[in-house]
Design a protein around this motif. Sequence first.
Motif, short mmCIF file in Angstrom:
data_model
loop_
_atom_site.label_atom_id
_atom_site.label_comp_id
_atom_site.label_asym_id
_atom_site.label_seq_id
_atom_site.Cartn_x
_atom_site.Cartn_y
_atom_site.Cartn_z
N MET A 19 -26.41 -12.99 3.89
CA MET A 19 -25.56 -14.46 4.53
C MET A 19 -24.30 -13.86 5.29
SD MET A 19 -23.93 -17.46 2.07
CE MET A 19 -25.50 -18.26 1.61
N SER A 20 -24.24 -14.53 6.34
CA SER A 20 -23.08 -14.14 7.31
C SER A 20 -21.87 -14.70 6.56
CB SER A 20 -23.28 -14.90 8.68
OG SER A 20 -23.30 -16.34 8.61
N TYR A 53 -21.16 -18.31 4.51
CA TYR A 53 -20.32 -18.39 3.42
C TYR A 53 -19.38 -19.20 3.24
CZ TYR A 53 -22.28 -14.33 0.67
OH TYR A 53 -23.18 -13.49 -0.09
N HIS A 88 -21.59 -6.63 12.68
CA HIS A 88 -22.59 -7.64 12.53
C HIS A 88 -22.98 -8.82 13.67
CE1 HIS A 88 -23.44 -5.78 8.76
NE2 HIS A 88 -22.00 -5.72 8.51
N SER A 126 -26.05 -9.03 15.79
CA SER A 126 -26.91 -8.00 15.19
C SER A 126 -28.32 -9.05 14.70
CB SER A 126 -26.72 -7.23 14.12
OG SER A 126 -26.01 -8.03 13.01
N THR A 127 -29.21 -8.35 14.17
CA THR A 127 -30.15 -8.84 13.77
C THR A 127 -30.33 -9.14 12.33
OG1 THR A 127 -31.81 -7.02 14.03
CG2 THR A 127 -31.76 -8.74 15.85
N GLY A 128 -29.33 -8.50 11.46
CA GLY A 128 -29.53 -8.46 9.99
C GLY A 128 -29.14 -9.83 9.34
N SER A 129 -29.30 -9.79 8.18
CA SER A 129 -28.85 -11.00 7.30
C SER A 129 -27.57 -11.45 7.35
CB SER A 129 -29.71 -11.11 6.02
OG SER A 129 -28.75 -9.96 5.21
N HIS A 130 -26.49 -10.31 7.62
CA HIS A 130 -25.26 -10.54 7.35
C HIS A 130 -24.59 -10.89 9.08
CE1 HIS A 130 -24.96 -9.63 3.38
NE2 HIS A 130 -25.75 -8.60 3.58
N ARG A 131 -25.44 -11.28 9.86
CA ARG A 131 -24.98 -11.45 11.44
C ARG A 131 -24.16 -12.60 11.39
NH1 ARG A 131 -30.09 -13.05 11.29
NH2 ARG A 131 -30.46 -15.17 12.17
N ASP A 132 -23.29 -12.70 12.47
CA ASP A 132 -22.51 -13.79 12.77
C ASP A 132 -22.72 -14.12 14.17
OD1 ASP A 132 -20.68 -15.20 10.71
OD2 ASP A 132 -20.76 -13.15 9.99
#
Length: 98
Positions: free
Chosen positions: A1-2, A6, A71, A74-80
């Motif tokens: 989650m970014s 949150y 992030h 980026s392509t991760g789940s924590h990207r913003d």
Amino acid sequence: MSFQAYLDAAEQKTGRTPQELVDLATARGFGPGTSAGPILDWLKEDHGLGRGHGMALVHVITKGPAIGGAHVGSTGSHRDESAVLRLDGIAARAGDAR
């Protein structure tokens, strides 16, 4: 989650925008230099927020809305999407093209 996700979830849970929560925290004397513990306790006791949502708010209360660029995009789940978090609330972004 970014970070932004949150903050958005905290807004949905509390009915207050992140900026309103920052303002309430400031009125309580929280800000730069405040450790996470007292802020997390307040967010849990007064607003029913858990640690994940609380830590995102701790960041903006103590450091402001800028986040590191690791992030961003980026392509991760924590990207913003941006290195600057929106604190003005979900409704303020409703018509944004961002």
